[in-house]
Scaffold this motif. Structure first.
Motif, PDB file in Angstrom:
ATOM      1  N   PRO A  52       0.947  -1.145  -0.021  1.00 33.47           N
ATOM      2  CA  PRO A  52      -0.041  -0.129   0.068  1.00 33.47           C
ATOM      3  C   PRO A  52       0.889   1.331  -0.066  1.00 33.47           C
ATOM      4  O   PRO A  52       0.332   2.366  -0.521  1.00 33.47           O
ATOM      5  N   GLY A  53       2.019   1.214   0.393  1.00 33.89           N
ATOM      6  CA  GLY A  53       2.843   2.260   0.397  1.00 33.89           C
ATOM      7  C   GLY A  53       2.357   3.535   1.317  1.00 33.89           C
ATOM      8  O   GLY A  53       2.226   3.205   2.326  1.00 33.89           O
ATOM      9  N   THR A  58      -4.600   2.213  -1.727  1.00 33.09           N
ATOM     10  CA  THR A  58      -5.891   1.796  -0.600  1.00 33.09           C
ATOM     11  C   THR A  58      -7.010   2.641  -0.233  1.00 33.09           C
ATOM     12  O   THR A  58      -8.036   2.162  -0.177  1.00 33.09           O
ATOM     13  N   ARG A  59      -6.768   3.977  -0.428  1.00 30.79           N
ATOM     14  CA  ARG A  59      -7.727   4.840   0.151  1.00 30.79           C
ATOM     15  C   ARG A  59      -9.012   4.588  -1.132  1.00 30.79           C
ATOM     16  O   ARG A  59     -10.199   4.675  -1.043  1.00 30.79           O
ATOM     17  N   ALA A  60      -8.441   4.810  -2.320  1.00 29.86           N
ATOM     18  CA  ALA A  60      -9.461   4.510  -3.410  1.00 29.86           C
ATOM     19  C   ALA A  60     -10.380   3.268  -3.598  1.00 29.86           C
ATOM     20  O   ALA A  60     -11.351   2.923  -3.844  1.00 29.86           O
ATOM     21  N   LEU A  61      -9.530   2.096  -3.023  1.00 24.56           N
ATOM     22  CA  LEU A  61     -10.060   0.742  -3.219  1.00 24.56           C
ATOM     23  C   LEU A  61     -11.120   0.727  -1.859  1.00 24.56           C
ATOM     24  O   LEU A  61     -12.103   0.294  -2.170  1.00 24.56           O
ATOM     25  N   LYS A  67     -14.158  -4.491   2.107  1.00 29.49           N
ATOM     26  CA  LYS A  67     -13.051  -4.937   2.865  1.00 29.49           C
ATOM     27  C   LYS A  67     -11.703  -4.625   2.275  1.00 29.49           C
ATOM     28  O   LYS A  67     -11.780  -4.935   1.090  1.00 29.49           O
ATOM     29  N   VAL A  68     -10.624  -4.312   2.862  1.00 29.67           N
ATOM     30  CA  VAL A  68      -9.386  -4.176   2.116  1.00 29.67           C
ATOM     31  C   VAL A  68      -8.401  -4.750   3.179  1.00 29.67           C
ATOM     32  O   VAL A  68      -8.470  -4.466   4.302  1.00 29.67           O
ATOM     33  N   ALA A  69      -7.401  -5.784   2.612  1.00 28.36           N
ATOM     34  CA  ALA A  69      -6.546  -6.213   3.457  1.00 28.36           C
ATOM     35  C   ALA A  69      -5.150  -5.893   2.833  1.00 28.36           C
ATOM     36  O   ALA A  69      -5.118  -6.113   1.541  1.00 28.36           O
ATOM     37  N   GLY A  85      -2.212   7.820   7.852  1.00 28.62           N
ATOM     38  CA  GLY A  85      -2.905   7.325   6.622  1.00 28.62           C
ATOM     39  C   GLY A  85      -4.206   7.604   6.066  1.00 28.62           C
ATOM     40  O   GLY A  85      -4.743   7.378   5.056  1.00 28.62           O
ATOM     41  N   ASP A  86      -4.931   8.004   7.193  1.00 29.35           N
ATOM     42  CA  ASP A  86      -6.370   8.263   6.810  1.00 29.35           C
ATOM     43  C   ASP A  86      -7.407   7.106   6.502  1.00 29.35           C
ATOM     44  O   ASP A  86      -7.909   7.181   5.517  1.00 29.35           O
ATOM     45  N   LEU A  87      -6.773   5.906   6.958  1.00 29.42           N
ATOM     46  CA  LEU A  87      -7.461   4.613   6.383  1.00 29.42           C
ATOM     47  C   LEU A  87      -8.843   4.324   7.214  1.00 29.42           C
ATOM     48  O   LEU A  87      -8.850   4.355   8.518  1.00 29.42           O
ATOM     49  N   PRO A  88      -9.664   4.108   6.663  1.00 29.26           N
ATOM     50  CA  PRO A  88     -11.009   3.735   7.404  1.00 29.26           C
ATOM     51  C   PRO A  88     -11.055   2.389   8.008  1.00 29.26           C
ATOM     52  O   PRO A  88     -10.022   1.674   7.597  1.00 29.26           O
ATOM     53  N   PRO A  89     -11.718   2.094   8.716  1.00 28.20           N
ATOM     54  CA  PRO A  89     -11.795   0.976   9.744  1.00 28.20           C
ATOM     55  C   PRO A  89     -12.107  -0.696   8.858  1.00 28.20           C
ATOM     56  O   PRO A  89     -11.398  -1.332   9.498  1.00 28.20           O
ATOM     57  N   HIS A  90     -12.477  -0.390   7.604  1.00 29.83           N
ATOM     58  CA  HIS A  90     -12.591  -1.722   7.001  1.00 29.83           C
ATOM     59  C   HIS A  90     -11.213  -2.058   6.034  1.00 29.83           C
ATOM     60  O   HIS A  90     -11.419  -2.709   5.228  1.00 29.83           O
ATOM     61  N   VAL A  91     -10.132  -1.260   6.405  1.00 30.61           N
ATOM     62  CA  VAL A  91      -8.874  -1.559   5.920  1.00 30.61           C
ATOM     63  C   VAL A  91      -8.133  -2.275   7.047  1.00 30.61           C
ATOM     64  O   VAL A  91      -7.982  -1.914   8.052  1.00 30.61           O
ATOM     65  N   ASP A  92      -7.790  -3.461   6.784  1.00 21.20           N
ATOM     66  CA  ASP A  92      -6.707  -4.260   7.557  1.00 21.20           C
ATOM     67  C   ASP A  92      -5.204  -4.070   7.246  1.00 21.20           C
ATOM     68  O   ASP A  92      -5.238  -4.419   5.905  1.00 21.20           O
ATOM     69  N   LEU A  93      -4.383  -3.267   7.863  1.00 19.57           N
ATOM     70  CA  LEU A  93      -3.023  -3.309   7.622  1.00 19.57           C
ATOM     71  C   LEU A  93      -2.254  -4.641   7.970  1.00 19.57           C
ATOM     72  O   LEU A  93      -2.233  -4.682   9.237  1.00 19.57           O
TER      73      LEU A  93
END
Ligand code: SAM
Length: 282
Positions: A52-53, A58-61, A67-69, A85-93
Motif C-alpha cells: 500500500p505504500g 488503498t484509500r481509493a479501493l 473490506k481491504v487487506a 494514512g487516513d484509512l477507514p476501519p474496514h482496511v486491515d493493514l
C-alpha cells in the motif's frame, strides 16, 4: 496529493523511497481511482492489496470495497499509514512480506468475492505474479501494475522472444489482458520504465488443476530452462531424473510434436499435454 506532497511526507517521517523495495509511489488520486474502477472493484468485493505504500490506492479501493487487506513490508510505511494514512476501519493493514503470506488463507478469511489490486513492487513482481496464480478458484480476478516488459512476457505468444514459463503458466490458469500503460511521470520517484496495468481473470473451467500445477511448472521451467536446446535436450538437462529418451520420443510422437523443436514453438496446451504424459515418469 502531488509529487511534492509525497516527497515532503517521506522526508517528514524520516523515510526515503527505497529502490530495492520498488517504492515508486502514485501521487494523483485520480489515477488511483481509475485503477480501482478498472479492476473493477464493486461494493460487495473484498480486496487484497500488495504494497500500500503511503495509501493512495488503498484509500481509493476502500471507497469502493466491503473490506481491504493491505500487506506492506516496510515498517516505516506501516507506521506512517497507521498514524496519518487516513484509512477507514474496514482496511486491515498487515505488516509482512507478501511473499511469506498465505494468500489463499487470507482470501478465504475475507470471503468471496475477492480481488487483488496492486501497484506491484517491481523487484519481486515475477514471484508475486506466480504466487497470485495459486489464488485461482479463490479470487474473481486481479489488476496489477507491472513493468511493461513484464506485461509483454505475460501475454507473449509462441515463437517470440518474450514467450516463456510465465506466459505458459498464466495461459493455463487465467486470461491476461494489457489494460493500459502508465508513463514514468505518474510516479514519485519516476521509474526508468513504462508501467502497464494488467488484468487477469481466472479461466473457468481451468485447464490446469491445482494438483497438477507443481508438476506442470517443473516440466515447463525445464523446457524453457535452456532455450537454445531442442526440447528433449532441454528436458534432459533440466529434470532430475530426466525422462527416459525412448519413452519421451514415444510421447512426442503420440502428441505430434517434432523432437527437433524447441519449447518456444509449443502452444501452452501442447506443453500441458506433454507434462501430463510425463507425469510419474520424471
Ligand atoms: N501502492 C502504493 C502506490 O501505488 O503508491 C505503493 C506502490 S510501490 C510500487 C510498492 C510497495 O510495495 C511499496 O510500498 C513497498 O514498500 C512494498 N513492498 C515491496 N516489497 C514488498 C513485499 N515483498 N511485500 C509487501 N510489500 C512490499
Amino acid at each position: 496529493m502531488s509529487r511534492d506532497a509525497v516527497r515532503a511526507q517521506l522526508a517528514r517521517r524520516g523515510l526515503r523511497a527505497e529502490r530495492e523495495r520498488g517504492q515508486n509511489f502514485l501521487f494523483d488520486p485520480r489515477v488511483a481511482e481509475q485503477i480501482a474502477a478498472l479492476a473493477p472493484v464493486a461494493p460487495g468485493d473484498a480486496v487484497i492489496e500488495i504494497g500500500p505504500g503511503l495509501g493512495i490506492l488503498t484509500r481509493a479501493l476502500a471507497a469502493r470495497a466491503r473490506k481491504v487487506a493491505a500487506i506492506e513490508i516496510d515498517a516505516g510505511l506501516v507506521r506512517t499509514l497507521r498514524e496519518e494514512g487516513d484509512l477507514p476501519p474496514h482496511v486491515d493493514l498487515i505488516h509482512a512480506d507478501a511473499l511469506d503470506v498465505d494468500l489463499a488463507a487470507l482470501a478465504d478469511s475475507l470471503g468471496p468475492p475477492v480481488r487483488v489490486v496492486a501497484n506491484l513492487p517491481y523487484a519481486v513482481s515475477s514471484p508475486l505474479l506466480r504466487k497470485l496464480l495459486d489464488l485461482r478458484g479463490r479470487v474473481a480476478g486481479s489488476l496489477v501494475l507491472v513493468q511493461r516488459e513484464v506485461a509483454m512476457r505475460l501475454v507473449a505468444r509462441p515463437n517470440t522472444r518474450d514467450y516463456g514459463s510465465l506466459a505458459v503458466l498464466h495461459a493455463l490458469c487465467v486470461r491476461v489482458e494489457r489494460v493500459r500503460d502508465l508513463p514514468p511521470s505518474c510516479f514519485f520517484p519516476a521509474p526508468r520504465v513504462v508501467s502497464t496495468l494488467v488484468r487477469a481473470t481466472p479461466l473457468d473451467p481451468a485447464p490446469l488443476t491445482a494438483d497438477e500445477m507443481l508438476h506442470v511448472e517443473r516440466i515447463v521451467r525445464a523446457a524453457f530452462g535452456t532455450r537454445r536446446k531442442t526440447l528433449p535436450n532441454a528436458l534432459a538437462a533440466g529434470l532430475r531424473p530426466g525422462p527416459d529418451p525412448e519413452f519421451l520420443h514415444g510421447v512426442l510422437d503420440a502428441l505430434g510434436i517434432d523432437p527437433r523443436c524447441r519449447a518456444e514453438a509449443l502452444e501452452p496446451g501442447q506443453l500441458l499435454a506433454l507434462a501430463r504424459a510425463l507425469a510419474g515418469r520424471c
